[in-house]
Design a protein around this motif. Structure first.
Motif, PDB file in Angstrom:
ATOM      1  N   PHE A  94      45.190  13.719 -91.763  1.00 55.34           N
ATOM      2  CA  PHE A  94      44.785  12.818 -91.545  1.00 55.34           C
ATOM      3  C   PHE A  94      46.241  11.853 -91.755  1.00 55.34           C
ATOM      4  CE2 PHE A  94      40.844  13.793 -91.760  1.00 55.34           C
ATOM      5  CZ  PHE A  94      39.963  13.665 -90.177  1.00 55.34           C
ATOM      6  N   GLY A  95      47.536  12.204 -91.918  1.00 56.84           N
ATOM      7  CA  GLY A  95      48.723  11.228 -92.486  1.00 56.84           C
ATOM      8  C   GLY A  95      48.116  10.702 -94.035  1.00 56.84           C
ATOM      9  N   TYR A  96      49.415  10.459 -94.317  1.00 55.26           N
ATOM     10  CA  TYR A  96      49.403   9.274 -95.296  1.00 55.26           C
ATOM     11  C   TYR A  96      49.156   7.637 -95.816  1.00 55.26           C
ATOM     12  CZ  TYR A  96      52.348   8.802 -99.998  1.00 55.26           C
ATOM     13  OH  TYR A  96      52.117   9.151-101.514  1.00 55.26           O
ATOM     14  N   SER A  97      48.575   7.653 -96.371  1.00 50.21           N
ATOM     15  CA  SER A  97      48.063   6.749 -96.971  1.00 50.21           C
ATOM     16  C   SER A  97      48.679   6.042 -97.625  1.00 50.21           C
ATOM     17  CB  SER A  97      46.616   6.230 -97.638  1.00 50.21           C
ATOM     18  OG  SER A  97      46.236   5.340 -98.686  1.00 50.21           O
ATOM     19  N   TYR A  98      49.238   4.584 -97.287  1.00 55.13           N
ATOM     20  CA  TYR A  98      50.557   3.960 -98.249  1.00 55.13           C
ATOM     21  C   TYR A  98      50.005   3.147 -98.723  1.00 55.13           C
ATOM     22  CZ  TYR A  98      54.102   0.945 -98.886  1.00 55.13           C
ATOM     23  OH  TYR A  98      54.927  -0.654-100.079  1.00 55.13           O
ATOM     24  N   ALA A  99      48.694   2.521 -98.642  1.00 52.20           N
ATOM     25  CA  ALA A  99      48.150   1.438 -99.995  1.00 52.20           C
ATOM     26  C   ALA A  99      47.867   2.435-101.157  1.00 52.20           C
ATOM     27  CB  ALA A  99      47.141   0.641 -99.783  1.00 52.20           C
ATOM     28  N   TRP A 100      47.817   4.118-100.811  1.00 56.13           N
ATOM     29  CA  TRP A 100      46.769   4.627-102.067  1.00 56.13           C
ATOM     30  C   TRP A 100      47.771   5.568-102.774  1.00 56.13           C
ATOM     31  CZ3 TRP A 100      41.629   4.230-103.947  1.00 56.13           C
ATOM     32  CH2 TRP A 100      40.885   3.734-103.611  1.00 56.13           C
TER      33      TRP A 100
END
Lengths: 333, 359
Positions: free
Chosen positions: A84-90
């Motif tokens: 699902f892509g990359y979570s910037y926040a996590w």
């Protein structure tokens, strides 16, 4: 029956595709993207980002390509690699963040759904049979309260009372001593001792609503001629209830299943936040606040897809329980 | 009366409904005798208490209705043994509603067919399963035997392909077919008495004739008593051996089928017979339509108890000071022909004395 199921599933595909397109458009709407975020981040830590470096990042994430290609790339990754892509926040892949929390989400929601049915269906039947009795008035009163009081508010009241009056810490799924430990029997028991509260809190609103639905449906069905006919056959009252009116009255509950899966994700969000539960809902909510767009996209897409999947699920169950749907019949009388 | 002649007897039955507006005396002192192999027709306008009488027989009167008095004697073993012992004579009014005893009678000894074939079966269960339910409930048979019996019953009521219909759902059958299936369900345990509450009113005329034919044939096969409730005097003429005419919870006239049509005594019966549309009557040669005869006035509101004869406000033979004062007694005006009307009192003087006795 098989043809009906296949037809029903095929019909869902265009719906899911449409939802994915809409989701993609939504996550593209806000200004800024992953690369701008990353550049800002690098600059904040004192690293000078050159034009070439920025362009390289853009290429790396495919942001230089036209929108429809980016959509295909995005959805392609999701379908083929569950990426699902990359979570910037996590600072982690989105899939990883969600998967960690999926187990608890399902456990809590499923348990409260089961609690809802186990309590609401028999109570709904009972108060319909005993219409206008004291029990009926009492249950009616309680269901109105249950529907009117928001779960998160109740959660706050319970936490406050538990802490100030009894000194008990409420919230989360684990006691502090088990929080970081690996799985053990003790940790499992601890989980169970903390699980009941969110399960009950999440179940209250649904239980109250289901009791109302069941009662209203049963009152309709109990007046039908086939109930008298069944009585004239010599069946006992319990046999009549289970074999006749309940068979029809249960249908709205089955169609209500349609909301079960999306509700897994979003229904109890406020309660989950208040109780500080490690479920998917609060994580995705904070992603929305942080403009973590891949995370948000995953959230919208998953809730949308789950809605469609559970609609199929409840339609099939409904067809199993009601032959009129199976045969596409229009009731004449 | 000996047990061989009578299957059920209704004596002075009173079933009242206690509603906030007052007490509705739906059935107010009804006497009926039901004999094996015979059909008792019960006629009357809507609201005259004929359906409630039928429901009382099976203790199916819905709340807030209650049997307030009278007896419903059922001679249980009338067909099995000739010598009837005391325990075989059951007063149905004394059984608790939904008690084990009444449930053993329902569907087994006494069955009922209702007006709306479309609503009589649950749409989400197969026709067969709803018939088999009655069989397995009252008879000690296996699932397979019950299924065979259900198919046999569906064949008896002349449904085509009974082994396929047994697995059909009610909404897959037409109204006429459904009423046949409902009759098959009612007859599946060989009842001694079948109560038919306007079983053909919801059907078209051709289907109605077929169903009536079928019921007569099945009655002959099983030597079954039928209590046939209808407002249609044409159907009564076709079906009944004896007729009871009801008005406002009371039987106003009761006799055999010939006498009721040839020599009706009660003014209400006479008026009912005049209200039947006659084809040659309605359409005259000149092409103009003649007005259909109606009974003047309306059925009075159910909460007030009328003094005297309940029919007096609408009666063409109203006798002031008698009909509006004295409740008419049951009078056997001719052999086996009873009527509740002051016109047939042995003498006007006697009516007068009765009135004075009451004042």
């Amino acid at each position: 029956m098989l043809a009906y199921i296949i037809r029903r599933i095929l019909r869902a595909f265009p719906q899911i595709i449409l939802i994915s397109i809409l989701t993609f458009i939504i996550i593209q709407l806000p200004p800024g993207d992953l690369v701008t975020q990353q550049i800002l981040n690098l600059q904040a830590s004192g690293v000078e980002v050159s034009q070439q470096h920025a362009e390289m990042l853009m290429r790396q994430y495919g942001l230089d390509r036209p929108m429809h290609e980016r959509y295909l790339l995005w959805i392609g990754n999701i379908v083929t690699r569950f990426d699902f892509g990359y979570s910037y926040a996590w600072q982690k892949p989105v899939a990883e963040v969600i998967m960690d929390r999926m187990g608890y989400t399902f456990a809590i929601a499923l348990l409260s759904a089961i609690l809802t049915w186990v309590v609401a269906i028999p109570v709904g039947i009972f108060v319909a049979v005993k219409q206008y009795s004291i029990t009926d008035y009492f249950v009616t009163f309680m269901t109105f309260i249950g529907m009117a009081v928001p779960g998160f508010f109740l959660a706050m009241v319970i936490m406050y009372v538990a802490l100030t009056r009894f000194g008990i810490r409420v919230g989360g799924l684990f006691s502090p001593e088990y929080m970081v430990q690996p799985w053990s029997w003790g940790k499992f028991l601890d989980l169970l001792s903390n699980l009941w509260l969110p399960v009950v809190l999440l179940g209250i609103g649904g239980t109250a609503g289901t009791i109302r639905t069941m009662r209203a449906m049963m009152l309709d069905e109990l007046r039908k001629l086939y109930v008298t006919v069944a009585r004239a056959k010599g069946l006992s009252e319990t046999q009549i209830l289970v074999r006749y009116p309940v068979r029809v009255a249960i249908n709205p509950i089955i169609s209500g299943l349609m909301w079960l899966l999306p509700w897994l994700f979003s229904g109890g969000l406020l309660v989950e936040i208040v109780l500080n539960l490690p479920t998917a809902g609060p994580a995705l909510y904070s992603a929305l606040l942080a403009q973590d767009m891949h995370m948000a996209g995953a959230y919208i897409l998953i809730v949308g897809a789950l809605t469609i999947v559970s609609a199929i699920f409840s339609d099939i169950l409904l067809a199993v329980s009601d032959p009129r749907i199976r045969f596409g019949a229009v009731e004449g009388a | 009366m000996s047990g061989n002649e009578v299957i059920a007897e209704v004596k002075n039955l009173r079933t009242y409904f206690h509603v906030p507006e007052g007490v509705v005396r739906a059935v107010d002192g009804v006497d009926l005798v039901i004999k094996p192999g015979r059909t008792l027709g019960v006629v009357g306008e809507s609201g005259c208490g004929k359906s409630v009488t039928a429901l009382s027989l099976m203790r199916l009167v819905p709340s807030p209705g209650r049997i307030e008095g009278g007896e419903i004697i059922y001679y249980q073993s009338v067909r099995e043994t000739s010598a009837s012992s005391l325990s075989d004579i059951i007063d149905i009014t004394r059984l608790k509603p939904n008690s084990r005893e009444i449930r053993a009678i329902r569907g087994n000894h006494i069955s009922m067919v209702f007006q709306e074939p479309m609503a009589a079966m649950l749409p989400v269960r197969t026709v067969g399963s709803q018939i088999m339910e009655a069989i397995t409930l009252h008879q000690n048979v296996s699932h397979q035997e019950a299924r065979e019996r259900a198919i046999e019953m569906l064949a008896r009521v002349n449904l085509p392909n009974p082994d396929r219909i047994v697995d059909n759902y009610p909404f897959q059958l037409s109204g006429g077919m459904r009423q046949r299936a409902v009759i098959a369900m009612a007859l599946s345990c060989n009842p001694h008495l079948l109560i038919a509450d306007e079983p053909t009113t919801a059907l078209d005329v051709t289907t109605e004739a077929q169903i009536l034919d079928l019921m007569r044939k099945l009655q002959a096969d099983y030597n079954m008593a039928i209590m046939f409730i209808t407002h249609n005097l044409g159907v009564i003429a076709e079906m009944a051996d004896e007729v009871a005419v009801m008005y406002l919870g009371k039987v106003v006239e009761q006799t055999d089928i010939r006498s009721i049509f040839i020599n009706p005594l009660h003014p209400y019966t006479q008026a009912l017979l005049r209200s039947i549309p006659q084809l040659d009557d309605v359409m005259t040669r000149s092409g103009e339509r003649r007005q259909l005869h109606t009974i003047k006035g309306m059925v009075p509101d159910p909460y007030t108890v009328l003094k005297g004869c309940p029919f007096h406000p609408r009666c063409p033979h109203f006798m002031s000071e008698v009909c509006d004062q004295v409740v008419p007694e049951v009078i056997e005006a001719e052999p086996d022909h009873i009527v509740r009307c002051h016109l047939y009192a042995p003498s006007p003087e006697e009516a007068q004395t009765r009135k004075e006795a009451m004042l």
